[in-house]
Design an enzyme around this catalytic site. Structure first.
Site, mmCIF file in Angstrom:
data_model
loop_
_atom_site.group_PDB
_atom_site.id
_atom_site.type_symbol
_atom_site.label_atom_id
_atom_site.label_comp_id
_atom_site.label_asym_id
_atom_site.label_seq_id
_atom_site.Cartn_x
_atom_site.Cartn_y
_atom_site.Cartn_z
ATOM 1 N N LYS A 11 0.818 -1.211 0.000
ATOM 2 C CA LYS A 11 0.000 0.000 0.000
ATOM 3 C C LYS A 11 0.854 1.265 0.000
ATOM 4 O O LYS A 11 0.419 2.312 -0.463
ATOM 5 C CB LYS A 11 -0.892 -0.029 1.234
ATOM 6 C CG LYS A 11 -1.984 1.018 1.272
ATOM 7 C CD LYS A 11 -2.840 0.790 2.493
ATOM 8 C CE LYS A 11 -3.939 1.811 2.645
ATOM 9 N NZ LYS A 11 -4.775 1.497 3.817
ATOM 10 N N GLU A 43 -11.318 5.632 4.739
ATOM 11 C CA GLU A 43 -11.242 4.874 5.991
ATOM 12 C C GLU A 43 -11.897 5.587 7.180
ATOM 13 O O GLU A 43 -12.706 4.980 7.884
ATOM 14 C CB GLU A 43 -9.777 4.512 6.299
ATOM 15 C CG GLU A 43 -9.298 3.381 5.394
ATOM 16 C CD GLU A 43 -7.788 3.280 5.275
ATOM 17 O OE1 GLU A 43 -7.070 3.949 6.043
ATOM 18 O OE2 GLU A 43 -7.319 2.526 4.398
#
Lengths: 636, 175
Positions: free
Chosen positions: A98, A196
């Site tokens: 990521k 998120e």
């Protein structure tokens, strides 16, 4: 003629079939998948009962006979099995992909100089050389997504309709696009990319155990392994309105480890560069010490040096706090900026919700409490909350909750703009603008007879082109020759609900047009993805055709179902003849989709889309009117 | 349909912000793309367009300067563009003085006090201009619309000064 399905107003319109959907938290260190089952969102476990999947992928040696036979059966290891090899087989074990996804080669090299990988590929498309060949970070993420999706299909007993994948709120366009590409590669249908902290807010806001937490302004403080996000939201009757968001794409718990490792190296009198194994030992000890110090006042650290000599020291909590305090302060500065962007004072913040494993560090909690002047909420499991929120959103998007009141209004985290004269950036869409958004700006030519114009799209807050992220370049050609300043070039930026940008440019007097989905210059183009898909399937041509056909058939069924439901609900918006006309097109699509040709099905879907365009518009207007009239009733 | 009609309110500089926000949320609940994740692509496309339009309308009506500009544009008042030179020399002189005041904050004995007193001055002058513009928009005749237009331009100068203050704050407190 097809029969209409009759439903009472307010009732679910579709013959109720529960569609399987899931939320995926694709994390730097760990990933999770969750789903809503009988009204309750929970994480799904693997065959060993673990819900956390380490975000680590190992590429095995395929030259051995046994592995070749099982071709792609387990030549790629994901999760714990891969983690076990991360030290002994570092070059073929990709950790924290990521941090690499959607980034340029020079960006990666300057931010993470000591990665144990061999990079290749060009500046915008970095790849890692493994024993299985060149691997793009997008492929690594795809493996993780694939593993999680398989786990869910096993646990839920059926195929997934779609998933919601979460990304850090401050991810830029290239990083978002790459995440979406990874899902495509994994064969997973993405319903939405969700930020998120917004996912965490949903999980928090809908958590019935939180007394009175459902209304008002909340702050989500999300400190993970590699990233930091802060989002300020207003919760009001099921609406989650993000007021502002901010963060740091290279600040997380890993950085705490680095600070401790540096300190230990200095104390032990070590001079860098160290051997890879000692370097890794240092990092592991640093991480271990950090974890111990969440509950203890001091910890004993032991190192085995190059000459096999043992070295040990006592690290106190006090010392640890002083090592990381500058990093914690950095997160608070981002909090201050975000509060300011939201025009909210700390007193107005009702609750601060802690998300991410790194918020377990006591100093983080102490400093956040001091800054916001209230005790942060830590009762929700910081590791699972994002996946849970994503699962709730996935359930709604899949259409399982037609009467749901929940609405997420998110924002674009970074400003978007264009390069103008002198290497300056003219902002077209400012950060923290609610999405979806469309904005146009006019520019003109600066030379007599100029017939083309270069358009350079950038993302970031700084004034100079060099300090911003370059997203795409394209040219508008065929502008009629005019005197300088006479042409009117209208550049339109559109950001969709996933936070993805597309840009188009048009010369107004001539209508010459050029547009770009801000994608090819960064990340992967569609042909590359198709190629990767082919490469990943053993029987390439047949497999990919079968998959394309299946995709189109599923899409046809989905479109037919949604239009039939719309007709049932809103047949008063259509004349009898119009209903008959639409139903004929539906019938024809239904027939065609029984066939074997994906392209024909695709064009039949398009035909049905066109045939229902007017109906769709009437429905939209009618729902707007309903929203307004419902409100005047409220006012009375 | 103009933005006021979209929100079902009268064209006026006076806007009830609570009501506006409530209407905004109701409208988004009706058209947001999330509501159409399972609909036909035709409807999805339309949802994105409508939702974006409602977002733009909300931002325009919510912020006083954007709202004023929108009302004046609806009235057909010619808005001078940003680059056009500004002839009010006294005002420009005053702006230069305010900029100097901000530049001096950094060197003050007590930075906090200097900064907050500078902010106070800016806020007060902004409010005065805003009130006179508001009154001019209300009367709605050719002369007053033109005066409102002038005041709007002046207010934009103050908006820029406020950005300077923010930058200053960041530089003072981001150590």
């Amino acid at each position: 003629m097809a029969l209409l399905q009759i439903a009472e107003p307010g009732q679910s319109t579709v013959p109720h079939e529960h569609r399987l959907a899931a939320g995926i938290d694709l994390g730097t260190t760990n990933s999770l998948i969750a789903s809503v089952k009988s009204g309750e969102a929970s994480t799904l476990v693997d065959h060993q009962g673990n819900d956390i999947l380490p975000s680590i992928v190992n590429y095995q040696d395929t030259s051995k006979g046994s592995l070749q036979d099982s071709l792609h059966g387990n030549s790629i290891l994901v999760g714990e099995e891969a983690k076990a090899l991360s030290v002994s087989d570092a070059q073929n074990t990709i950790v924290s992909a990521k941090r690499l996804i959607g980034r340029s080669l020079s960006d990666i090299k300057s931010k993470y100089p000591s990665l144990p990988y061999q990079f290749c590929g060009d500046e915008n498309h970095p790849e890692i050389i493994t024993r299985q060949g060149k691997i793009n970070p997008v492929q690594v993420s795809a493996e993780i997504l694939k593993t999680l999706a398989q786990r869910a299909e096993k646990a839920l007993g059926g195929e997934l309709t779609g998933v919601v994948v979460t990304v850090p709120a401050h991810f830029d366009d290239a990083q978002r696009q790459s995440t979406k590409d990874a899902a495509k590669l994994a064969g997973v249908n993405i319903l939405r990319l969700l930020n998120e902290p917004t996912a965490a807010a949903v999980a928090y806001g809908l958590d019935s155990d939180q007394k009175g937490g459902q209304e008002g302004v909340i702050a989500i403080y999300d400190l993970g392994g590699g990233t930091f996000d802060i989002s300020i939201l207003r919760l009001n009757k099921g609406v989650f309105e993000v007021l502002s968001t901010g963060g740091d794409s290279a600040l997380g718990g890993d950085d705490f480890d680095v600070a401790v490792a540096d300190y230990l190296a200095e104390q032990a009198g070590l001079t860098r560069p160290l051997s890879p194994s000692l370097e890794r030992q240092l990092m592991q000890q640093a991480c271990f010490a950090k974890e111990q110090l969440t509950t203890q006042e001091s910890v004993e650290v032991l190192l085995t040096l190059e000459n096999n000599q043992k070295w040990s020291t006592k690290l106190t909590k006090e010392r640890f706090d002083s090592l990381i305090s500058a990093l914690v302060k950095k997160t608070l500065r981002a909090c201050r900026r975000s509060l300011k962007d939201a025009q909210i004072s700390t007193d107005e913040v009702l609750e601060v919700v802690m998300v991410g494993g790194s918020t377990r560090v006591p100093l983080v909690r102490v400093e956040v409490e001091k800054y916001f002047n209230k005790k942060p909420l830590t009762s929700i499991d910081p590791d699972k909350v994002v996946a849970i929120g994503a699962a709730i959103q996935a359930d709604i998007l899949a259409g399982n909750k037609p009467d749901s009141d929940i609405l997420l209004l998110d924002v674009t985290p970074l400003s978007l703009g264009l390069e103008t004269m002198g290497g300056l950036v003219e902002k077209v869409i400012l950060r923290n603008t609610t999405i979806p958004v469309a904005k146009a700006q006019e520019f003109t030519t600066f030379k007599d007879g100029q017939t083309a114009m270069a358009i350079h799209v950038l993302q970031g807050e700084r004034e100079l082109v060099d300090d911003c992220r370059s997203l795409a370049r394209f040219e508008l050609r065929g502008i009629p020759a005019m005197t300088a300043g006479a042409a009117h070039i209208r550049v339109t930026f559109k950001v969709d609900a996933d936070g993805l940008l597309s840009v188009s440019a048009m010369e107004k007097s001539s209508g010459v047009e050029s547009s770009i989905e801000v994608k090819p210059s960064f990340g992967l183009d569609d042909s590359k993805i198709t190629q990767m898909l082919k490469d990943s399937m053993s029987n390439a041509k047949a497999d990919i055709d079968a998959r394309m056909l299946k995709e189109q058939q599923v899409e046809a069924a989905r479109v037919i179902e949604s239009i039939q439901a719309a007709i049932t609900l809103d047949n008063h918006l259509l004349t009898k003849d119009e209903v008959i006309a639409i139903e004929q097109v539906i019938k024809s699509l239904a027939d065609i989709s029984q066939g074997e040709d994906a392209d024909t099905i695709e064009s039949a879907i398009e035909k049905l889309d066109q045939a229902t365009a007017v109906f769709a518009e009437r429905r939209m207007d009618s729902s707007i009117n309903k929203a307004l009239s419902g409100q005047s009733v409220e006012k009375l | 349909m103009n933005y006021f009609q979209l929100f079902d309110i009268n064209v006026s500089f006076d806007v009830n912000l609570n009501q506006l926000s409530q209407t905004y949320q109701n409208l988004q609940k009706a058209v947001h793309p999330d509501r159409f994740a399972h609909a036909s692509s035709q409807e999805q496309l339309l949802a994105v367009q409508k939702s974006a339009e409602i977002n733009d309308a909300y931002q325009t009506l919510k912020q006083p300067l954007k709202r004023a500009e929108y009302i004046l544009t609806l009235r057909g008042v010619d808005m001078p563009n940003e680059q056009q030179s500004f002839s009010d020399n006294a005002f420009l002189m005053q702006q230069m003085e305010l900029r100097e005041m901000l530049a001096d904050v950094k060197f003050a004995d007590d930075v906090d006090v200097a900064l907050s007193s500078a902010q106070q001055i800016l806020t007060q002058e902004y409010q005065e201009l805003l009130e006179s513009m508001s009154a001019q928009i209300l009367t709605n005749n050719t002369t007053d619309n033109a005066l409102a237009c002038d005041n709007l331009r002046k207010l934009k100068f103050y908006q820029k000064l406020n950005l300077e203050v923010e930058r200053l704050e960041d530089s003072l407190f981001d150590d």
